[in-house]
Scaffold this active site. Structure first.
Site, PDB file in Angstrom:
ATOM      1  N   TYR A   1       0.884  -0.904  -0.386  1.00 41.50           N
ATOM      2  CA  TYR A   1      -0.102  -0.207   0.456  1.00 41.50           C
ATOM      3  C   TYR A   1       0.845   1.206  -0.160  1.00 41.50           C
ATOM      4  O   TYR A   1       1.881   1.670   0.662  1.00 41.50           O
ATOM      5  CB  TYR A   1      -0.311   0.407   1.605  1.00 41.50           C
ATOM      6  CG  TYR A   1      -2.159   1.312   1.602  1.00 41.50           C
ATOM      7  CD1 TYR A   1      -3.043   0.892   0.508  1.00 41.50           C
ATOM      8  CD2 TYR A   1      -1.663   2.133   1.565  1.00 41.50           C
ATOM      9  CE1 TYR A   1      -3.979   2.183   0.481  1.00 41.50           C
ATOM     10  CE2 TYR A   1      -2.798   3.758   1.578  1.00 41.50           C
ATOM     11  CZ  TYR A   1      -3.668   3.508   1.070  1.00 41.50           C
ATOM     12  OH  TYR A   1      -4.208   4.407   1.093  1.00 41.50           O
TER      13      TYR A   1
ATOM     14  N   GLN B   1     -10.500  -0.450   2.246  1.00 41.93           N
ATOM     15  CA  GLN B   1     -10.810  -0.859   0.998  1.00 41.93           C
ATOM     16  C   GLN B   1      -9.873  -1.795   0.338  1.00 41.93           C
ATOM     17  O   GLN B   1      -9.621  -2.772  -0.512  1.00 41.93           O
ATOM     18  CB  GLN B   1     -11.804  -0.319   0.177  1.00 41.93           C
ATOM     19  CG  GLN B   1     -11.546   0.812  -0.949  1.00 41.93           C
ATOM     20  CD  GLN B   1     -11.543   1.978   0.385  1.00 41.93           C
ATOM     21  OE1 GLN B   1     -11.395   1.869   1.385  1.00 41.93           O
ATOM     22  NE2 GLN B   1     -11.595   3.142  -0.753  1.00 41.93           N
TER      23      GLN B   1
ATOM     24  N   ASN C   1      -3.101   6.011   6.925  1.00 39.17           N
ATOM     25  CA  ASN C   1      -3.650   6.507   7.834  1.00 39.17           C
ATOM     26  C   ASN C   1      -4.765   5.735   8.505  1.00 39.17           C
ATOM     27  O   ASN C   1      -4.199   4.036   8.939  1.00 39.17           O
ATOM     28  CB  ASN C   1      -5.145   7.514   7.425  1.00 39.17           C
ATOM     29  CG  ASN C   1      -6.150   6.383   6.698  1.00 39.17           C
ATOM     30  OD1 ASN C   1      -6.155   5.462   7.073  1.00 39.17           O
ATOM     31  ND2 ASN C   1      -6.844   7.354   5.743  1.00 39.17           N
TER      32      ASN C   1
ATOM     33  N   SER D   1       3.156   9.863  10.228  1.00 36.51           N
ATOM     34  CA  SER D   1       4.523   9.627  10.499  1.00 36.51           C
ATOM     35  C   SER D   1       4.904  10.896  12.007  1.00 36.51           C
ATOM     36  O   SER D   1       3.854  11.692  12.162  1.00 36.51           O
ATOM     37  CB  SER D   1       5.494  10.356   9.296  1.00 36.51           C
ATOM     38  OG  SER D   1       6.560  10.784   9.243  1.00 36.51           O
TER      39      SER D   1
ATOM     40  N   GLN E   1       8.879  17.413   9.316  1.00 41.39           N
ATOM     41  CA  GLN E   1       7.907  16.515   9.851  1.00 41.39           C
ATOM     42  C   GLN E   1       6.524  16.908   9.476  1.00 41.39           C
ATOM     43  O   GLN E   1       5.124  16.156   9.155  1.00 41.39           O
ATOM     44  CB  GLN E   1       7.993  15.567  11.461  1.00 41.39           C
ATOM     45  CG  GLN E   1       7.507  14.618  11.566  1.00 41.39           C
ATOM     46  CD  GLN E   1       7.947  13.385  11.052  1.00 41.39           C
ATOM     47  OE1 GLN E   1       8.889  13.598  10.805  1.00 41.39           O
ATOM     48  NE2 GLN E   1       6.844  12.935  10.391  1.00 41.39           N
TER      49      GLN E   1
ATOM     50  N   HIS F   1       4.159  17.001   6.762  1.00 40.84           N
ATOM     51  CA  HIS F   1       2.798  15.896   6.236  1.00 40.84           C
ATOM     52  C   HIS F   1       1.968  15.709   6.916  1.00 40.84           C
ATOM     53  O   HIS F   1       1.491  14.782   6.379  1.00 40.84           O
ATOM     54  CB  HIS F   1       4.089  14.604   7.334  1.00 40.84           C
ATOM     55  CG  HIS F   1       5.388  14.076   6.975  1.00 40.84           C
ATOM     56  ND1 HIS F   1       5.492  12.977   5.548  1.00 40.84           N
ATOM     57  CD2 HIS F   1       6.236  13.988   7.331  1.00 40.84           C
ATOM     58  CE1 HIS F   1       6.114  12.342   5.913  1.00 40.84           C
ATOM     59  NE2 HIS F   1       6.844  13.063   6.363  1.00 40.84           N
TER      60      HIS F   1
ATOM     61  N   GLU G   1       9.093   6.999  15.839  1.00 33.87           N
ATOM     62  CA  GLU G   1       8.980   6.291  14.109  1.00 33.87           C
ATOM     63  C   GLU G   1      10.940   6.826  13.730  1.00 33.87           C
ATOM     64  O   GLU G   1      11.423   6.033  13.671  1.00 33.87           O
ATOM     65  CB  GLU G   1       7.987   6.673  13.463  1.00 33.87           C
ATOM     66  CG  GLU G   1       8.017   6.918  12.018  1.00 33.87           C
ATOM     67  CD  GLU G   1       7.688   7.576  10.858  1.00 33.87           C
ATOM     68  OE1 GLU G   1       7.710   6.688   9.590  1.00 33.87           O
ATOM     69  OE2 GLU G   1       6.986   8.429  10.886  1.00 33.87           O
TER      70      GLU G   1
ATOM     71  N   GLU H   1       4.084 -36.345  28.095  1.00 32.97           N
ATOM     72  CA  GLU H   1       2.838 -35.821  27.343  1.00 32.97           C
ATOM     73  C   GLU H   1       1.962 -37.123  26.743  1.00 32.97           C
ATOM     74  O   GLU H   1       0.512 -36.499  27.025  1.00 32.97           O
ATOM     75  CB  GLU H   1       3.593 -35.191  26.488  1.00 32.97           C
ATOM     76  CG  GLU H   1       4.444 -34.215  26.146  1.00 32.97           C
ATOM     77  CD  GLU H   1       4.248 -32.472  25.396  1.00 32.97           C
ATOM     78  OE1 GLU H   1       4.048 -32.948  24.256  1.00 32.97           O
ATOM     79  OE2 GLU H   1       5.377 -32.213  25.419  1.00 32.97           O
TER      80      GLU H   1
ATOM     81  N   HIS I   1       3.422 -40.699  19.213  1.00 31.20           N
ATOM     82  CA  HIS I   1       5.131 -40.582  18.742  1.00 31.20           C
ATOM     83  C   HIS I   1       6.469 -40.947  19.164  1.00 31.20           C
ATOM     84  O   HIS I   1       7.138 -40.881  18.275  1.00 31.20           O
ATOM     85  CB  HIS I   1       4.887 -38.934  19.661  1.00 31.20           C
ATOM     86  CG  HIS I   1       4.080 -37.787  19.207  1.00 31.20           C
ATOM     87  ND1 HIS I   1       2.754 -38.154  19.161  1.00 31.20           N
ATOM     88  CD2 HIS I   1       4.481 -36.725  18.898  1.00 31.20           C
ATOM     89  CE1 HIS I   1       2.218 -36.879  18.551  1.00 31.20           C
ATOM     90  NE2 HIS I   1       3.418 -36.086  18.382  1.00 31.20           N
TER      91      HIS I   1
END
Length: 428
Positions: free
Chosen positions: A128, A190, A213, A236, A258, A261, A326, A414, A419
């Protein structure tokens, strides 16, 4: 900007508020859950309706995908200097990725079994790339180019389009230059749902990467388990921890970069030097007045930016760990003392001459990093996230016999006698 001093009565409470956990609001969770349900039930029809609703673009199933030939033409149309910049970034990113690629290995354990690991790239991943107020060409390179370096054969990209269905041509070129094999002009939660669950047009992927977002991040969280996800990178943010050796103009420039953004991004500055705090405050005002995105920058500074005077850099480092930024810019004469105290930053930029913007565009490590406090649990994006690990075990008859007594004991404890028998029958 909010100014907090350790001499203030509310300092302890303000410090506690900076101890963050990445968590979506109830409203965001509900919206995303509804979107995912709609995509799962109605496929393309839901994807097209949601794209019209949220992005204003009137698409059809035939126009969801951007032909790769169009992306190739976008590369051809790049200005030479722009293409050179993209290529330089791609080279650094892929060289860094190749250095950190996990390699197959093997060893012999004490019973004589050969054990090891092999690594294969995921066959089909989704990436994305946000749209919004700026074409994030750098994000295209710092996600897609790493997938390509890992050898992923099918790299599917979703990025939101404008109202006319257009994707910025520089971004389109960067996506293809980085190695995208499919590009779709859809965004938001979506798009994450479409890549995770599939529609008639978009085949499902096995792992999803990339920032977004709060709705995109929550969609990745809700899709986890059906697909794998890289991390939870949202809006960010930067934190600066500095002492008197720092240049206030440089710190202010990083804070303003920053803020550029826009919505939901954040910036903070911690120092043990009161004079430096005041100097940074003045520099922010002076430099900020000259920037082109005045309204956006001012909004972030007013709502999401803080300056904090701490009693010691050690206490500042603890606040950094609680905040889990970040990006962390660390500027101090005592780097050898303070750096080992930092445990949760997504990326650390050391010294006066290491601007975060170089990490954003060029340095080599991916700028896709955990935000919102997620750095306490997640690292930044690395090439090994595009690799699937498989363990390998080979026993000779002798190694099997040497393993039998230990396996039999575990089987008895066990209550799993089959096994134990599966080893014993080979050891006769």
């Amino acid at each position: 900007m909010r100014i907090i001093r350790y001499t203030d009565a509310e300092y302890a409470n303000e410090s506690r508020r900076l101890d963050r956990r990445a968590e979506a609001s109830d409203r965001v969770r509900e919206v995303v859950s509804s979107v995912i349900k709609d995509i799962r039930e109605r496929g393309d029809a839901a994807l097209l309706e949601l794209t019209k609703k949220f992005d204003g673009a009137d698409l059809t199933p035939d126009t969801l995908a951007i032909p790769i030939a169009d992306a190739e033409l976008a590369i051809d149309a790049l200005e030479p200097r722009v293409r050179e910049a993209m290529e330089a970034s791609k080279r650094n990113v892929q060289t860094f990725a190749q250095q950190s690629m996990r390699k197959a290995w093997s060893m012999t354990n004490e019973q004589g079994a050969e054990v090891g690991e092999v690594f294969h790239p995921f066959e089909r991943v989704g990436v994305y790339v946000p749209g919004g107020t700026a074409p994030l060409v750098s994000t295209a390179i710092m996600t897609v180019a790493i997938a390509a370096a890992a050898g992923v054969p099918e790299i599917v990209v979703c990025s939101p389009c404008g109202k006319e269905g257009q994707v910025n041509p520089n971004l389109l070129a960067a996506l293809r230059l980085a190695g995208a094999t499919e590009i779709y002009r859809v965004g938001g939660s979506q798009a994450i749902a479409a890549m995770a669950f599939g529609t008639e047009t978009i085949k499902p992927v096995t792992k999803i990467f990339g920032p977004g977002n709060s709705y995109v991040v929550e969609a990745k969280r809700q899709a986890f388990g059906v697909v794998s996800v890289d991390l939870l990178p949202g809006p960010s943010e930067v934190l600066v921890l500095a002492d008197k050796s720092a240049n206030p103009a440089f710190i202010a420039a990083d804070l303003l970069a920053q803020a550029e953004h826009g919505k939901d991004s954040g910036a903070g500055f911690l120092t043990d030097d009161a004079a430096l705090l005041e100097a940074v405050l003045k520099e922010v005002e002076t430099q900020g007045a000259k920037l082109s995105r005045q309204d956006m920058v001012r909004s972030v500074l007013d709502k999401e930016c803080f300056l904090m005077l701490v009693p010691t850099l050690e206490e500042g480092a603890e606040i950094v760990n609680n905040y889990a930024p970040e990006h962390l810019s660390l500027i101090t004469e005592r780097e050898q003392d303070i750096l080992p105290l930092i445990r949760t930053a997504g990326a650390i930029f050391l010294g006066n001459y290491s601007p975060v913007a170089v990490g954003d565009f060029l340095a080599g490590p991916s700028h896709t990093l955990p935000t919102g406090g997620a750095g306490k649990s997640f690292p930044g994006l690395t090439v090994d996230m595009f690799q699937r690990r498989t363990s390998m075990v080979r026993l000779s008859k002798e190694a099997c016999a040497k393993s039998e007594s230990v396996v039999r004991i575990f089987s008895e404890i066990e209550g799993l006698d089959a096994h134990g028998n599966s080893v014993s029958v080979r050891s006769i």
